[in-house]
Scaffold this motif. Structure first.
Motif, short mmCIF file in Angstrom:
data_model
loop_
_atom_site.label_atom_id
_atom_site.label_comp_id
_atom_site.label_asym_id
_atom_site.label_seq_id
_atom_site.Cartn_x
_atom_site.Cartn_y
_atom_site.Cartn_z
N LYS A 85 40.09 31.03 49.66
CA LYS A 85 39.14 29.93 49.37
C LYS A 85 37.50 30.31 49.62
CE LYS A 85 37.92 25.41 48.10
NZ LYS A 85 36.80 25.92 47.45
N ALA A 86 37.54 30.54 50.81
CA ALA A 86 36.00 30.73 51.66
C ALA A 86 35.36 32.07 51.13
CB ALA A 86 35.98 30.72 53.18
N ASP A 87 36.36 33.07 51.01
CA ASP A 87 36.06 34.41 50.45
C ASP A 87 35.54 34.32 48.68
OD1 ASP A 87 36.26 36.10 52.64
OD2 ASP A 87 38.30 35.71 52.70
N TYR A 88 36.48 33.61 48.11
CA TYR A 88 36.12 33.32 46.79
C TYR A 88 34.69 32.53 46.54
CZ TYR A 88 36.01 30.65 42.28
OH TYR A 88 35.72 30.18 41.15
N ASP A 89 34.49 31.39 47.20
CA ASP A 89 33.37 30.63 47.25
C ASP A 89 31.96 31.52 47.49
OD1 ASP A 89 34.74 28.57 46.56
OD2 ASP A 89 34.78 27.61 48.79
N LYS A 90 32.28 32.34 48.51
CA LYS A 90 31.17 33.35 48.98
C LYS A 90 30.95 34.66 48.00
CE LYS A 90 29.69 35.90 53.02
NZ LYS A 90 29.96 36.21 54.51
N PHE A 91 31.94 35.25 47.32
CA PHE A 91 31.79 36.49 46.68
C PHE A 91 31.85 36.35 45.11
CE2 PHE A 91 33.22 37.92 50.94
CZ PHE A 91 31.90 38.47 51.24
N CYS A 92 32.90 35.22 44.56
CA CYS A 92 33.38 35.21 43.21
C CYS A 92 33.01 33.93 42.86
CB CYS A 92 34.78 35.88 43.43
SG CYS A 92 34.93 37.51 44.07
N ALA A 93 32.25 33.10 43.18
CA ALA A 93 32.04 31.71 42.67
C ALA A 93 31.69 31.84 41.32
CB ALA A 93 31.32 30.83 43.44
N GLY A 94 31.99 31.02 40.38
CA GLY A 94 31.67 31.33 38.83
C GLY A 94 32.61 31.53 38.08
N LEU A 95 33.53 32.46 38.71
CA LEU A 95 34.80 33.03 37.86
C LEU A 95 35.67 31.86 37.82
CD1 LEU A 95 35.11 36.46 39.41
CD2 LEU A 95 33.93 36.00 37.13
N ALA A 96 36.20 31.51 36.72
CA ALA A 96 37.36 30.82 36.20
C ALA A 96 38.75 31.37 36.41
CB ALA A 96 37.29 30.09 34.88
N PRO A 97 39.88 30.81 36.70
CA PRO A 97 40.95 31.45 36.73
C PRO A 97 41.24 32.02 35.31
CG PRO A 97 41.33 28.92 37.28
CD PRO A 97 39.82 29.17 36.80
N GLY A 98 41.88 33.29 35.65
CA GLY A 98 42.08 34.48 34.70
C GLY A 98 40.76 35.26 34.18
N GLY A 99 39.97 34.92 34.99
CA GLY A 99 38.42 35.74 34.77
C GLY A 99 38.55 36.65 35.65
N GLY A 100 39.41 37.17 36.40
CA GLY A 100 39.30 38.48 37.26
C GLY A 100 38.94 38.07 38.51
N ILE A 101 39.65 37.07 39.07
CA ILE A 101 39.30 36.61 40.46
C ILE A 101 39.67 37.76 41.52
CG2 ILE A 101 39.74 35.03 42.27
CD1 ILE A 101 39.61 32.91 39.92
N VAL A 102 41.04 38.22 41.26
CA VAL A 102 41.57 39.03 42.16
C VAL A 102 40.87 40.37 42.16
CG1 VAL A 102 43.73 40.37 42.72
CG2 VAL A 102 44.03 37.84 42.23
N ALA A 103 40.73 40.61 41.15
CA ALA A 103 39.85 42.06 40.72
C ALA A 103 38.46 41.75 41.70
CB ALA A 103 39.56 42.39 39.44
N CYS A 104 37.72 40.68 41.53
CA CYS A 104 36.72 40.40 42.31
C CYS A 104 36.81 40.47 43.72
CB CYS A 104 36.05 38.97 41.72
SG CYS A 104 34.50 38.61 42.69
N LEU A 105 37.87 39.81 44.29
CA LEU A 105 38.14 39.72 45.72
C LEU A 105 38.24 41.31 46.19
CD1 LEU A 105 39.96 36.52 45.99
CD2 LEU A 105 37.66 36.98 46.88
N ARG B 208 36.86 43.93 49.01
CA ARG B 208 37.81 43.99 50.05
C ARG B 208 37.17 44.27 51.65
NH1 ARG B 208 43.04 43.57 50.22
NH2 ARG B 208 43.93 44.68 51.86
N ASP B 209 36.07 45.05 51.68
CA ASP B 209 35.70 45.29 53.07
C ASP B 209 35.02 44.06 53.57
OD1 ASP B 209 33.85 45.85 50.85
OD2 ASP B 209 32.52 47.29 52.05
N GLN B 210 34.46 43.35 52.66
CA GLN B 210 33.92 42.13 53.37
C GLN B 210 34.59 40.77 53.49
OE1 GLN B 210 29.95 41.65 51.09
NE2 GLN B 210 30.61 43.43 50.04
N LEU B 211 36.04 40.87 53.11
CA LEU B 211 36.84 39.75 53.16
C LEU B 211 37.30 39.38 54.59
CD1 LEU B 211 39.25 40.32 49.72
CD2 LEU B 211 37.05 38.89 50.20
N SER B 212 37.78 38.28 54.58
CA SER B 212 38.28 37.91 55.89
C SER B 212 39.73 38.38 56.05
CB SER B 212 38.49 36.25 56.30
OG SER B 212 39.40 35.78 54.97
#
Length: 72
Positions: free
Chosen positions: A31-51, A55-59
């Motif tokens: 959640k925190a990584d999503y909020d920081k790096f991928c906010a604005g993407l809706a479910p099905g909008g490539g959230i996993v691909a964004c994360l 990857r090198d910046q994720l917790s």
């Protein structure tokens, strides 16, 4: 055992269980990584691909959750 000691043990056990459950669930673990790096993407909008793209910046918790998702 006093009621206070028992209550403290119950609270600690509940939080440790929630933490391990959260690490297995990418939605909670990332959640925190999503909020920081991928906010604005809706479910099905490539959230996993964004994360994965960040990857090198994720917790460590989020990386582990994404890795466990791949193994399923």
């Amino acid at each position: 055992m006093s009621k206070l000691s028992f209550a403290a043990i119950v609270v600690v056990a509940a939080f440790s269980g929630a933490a391990s459950a959260q690490s297995a669930d990418p939605r909670g673990a990332c959640k925190a990584d999503y909020d920081k790096f991928c906010a604005g993407l809706a479910p099905g909008g490539g959230i996993v691909a964004c994360l994965n793209g960040k990857r090198d910046q994720l917790s460590a918790t989020c990386k582990a959750a994404l890795d466990s998702r791949k193994k399923k």
